[in-house]
Motif scaffolding. Structure first.
Motif, short mmCIF file in Angstrom:
data_model
loop_
_atom_site.label_atom_id
_atom_site.label_comp_id
_atom_site.label_asym_id
_atom_site.label_seq_id
_atom_site.Cartn_x
_atom_site.Cartn_y
_atom_site.Cartn_z
N TYR B 35 0.85 -1.19 0.00
CA TYR B 35 0.00 0.00 0.00
C TYR B 35 0.89 1.24 0.00
N PHE B 45 -4.21 0.85 -2.23
CA PHE B 45 -3.74 -0.51 -2.46
C PHE B 45 -2.96 -0.54 -3.77
N ALA B 56 -3.55 -9.72 -7.25
CA ALA B 56 -4.41 -8.58 -7.57
C ALA B 56 -3.57 -7.33 -7.72
N LYS B 57 -4.06 -6.46 -8.60
CA LYS B 57 -3.39 -5.18 -8.81
C LYS B 57 -4.35 -4.06 -8.51
N GLY B 58 -3.85 -3.05 -7.80
CA GLY B 58 -4.64 -1.87 -7.55
C GLY B 58 -4.09 -0.72 -8.37
N ASN B 59 -3.87 0.41 -7.71
CA ASN B 59 -3.40 1.61 -8.41
C ASN B 59 -1.88 1.66 -8.51
#
Lengths: 110, 113
Positions: B35, B45, B56-59
């Motif tokens: 994060y 995240f 998983a991919k966030g920003n």
């Protein structure tokens, strides 16, 4: 885009009274909600969570309420203690993504 | 003590440089999350690994990458650093992979000058 909002940057309450921290969200696909507490110079600490299929979860002095129709989440702390003074983040999960609110700084005065 | 260890605690580097942040998860935890907490964007995240695989991919920016090694520790690589990358970078770990009840490290404060 701000899918999770904590509109109150700060909250001050007297020791022994109730603290109510609020959180609003826009994405109806969120299926799980969490509250984290953060002290200065430390990482966030998990506090309590609630699944979207429930409307209330209680753990000791902490209760989280979920109003899905209003897309609103709240954390109640009763009774509040000076050690509860911290920044509180709400977070919401959609599949493998997690979104956080900006945080509310709670100050509990003795 | 959450059991999650992040190193270094502080890092100061110049624009255009590359840095690596390291995270050791709690014993038994298979998921590692990264994060970023910045003043203007709040807590975001970035990316998650579960048992060595990206989950998983966030920003996460393309200039950033991560990996999780066989011993489950993870590294976050930040390259072509910009002033706006200055932030607190947190690692968290959990047994499962659903972001639930993750334990956070104390963070690495990155300052890009």
């Amino acid at each position: 885009d701000q899918q999770v909002k904590q509109n109150s940057p700060s909250l001050s309450v007297q020791e022994g009274r109730i603290s109510i921290l609020n959180c609003d969200y826009t994405n109806s696909m969120f299926d799980y909600f969490l509250w984290y507490k953060k002290y200065p110079a430390e990482g966030p600490t998990f506090l309590i969570s609630i699944s979207s299929i429930k409307d209330k979860n209680e753990d000791g002095r902490f209760t989280v309420f979920l109003n899905k129709s209003a897309k609103h989440l709240s954390l109640h702390i009763v009774p509040s203690q000076p050690g509860d003074s911290a920044v509180y983040f709400c977070a919401a999960r959609n599949n493998n993504d997690m979104r956080f609110g900006a945080g509310t700084r709670l100050t509990v005065k003795p | 003590d959450s059991g999650v260890t992040q190193t270094p605690k502080h890092l100061i580097t110049a624009t255009g440089q590359r840095v690596t942040l390291r995270c050791s998860p709690r014993s038994g935890d298979l998921s590692v999350y990264w994060y970023q907490q910045s003043l203007d964007q709040g807590l975001q995240f970035l990316i998650q690994y579960y048992n060595g695989e990206e989950r998983a991919k966030g920003n996460i920016l393309e200039r950033f990458s991560a990996q999780q090694f066989p011993d489950l520790h993870s590294e976050l690589n930040l390259s072509s650093l910009e002033l706006g990358d200055s932030a607190l970078y947190f690692c968290a770990s959990s047994v499962g992979f659903g972001h639930t009840e993750a334990f956070f490290g104390q963070g690495t404060r990155l300052t890009v000058v």
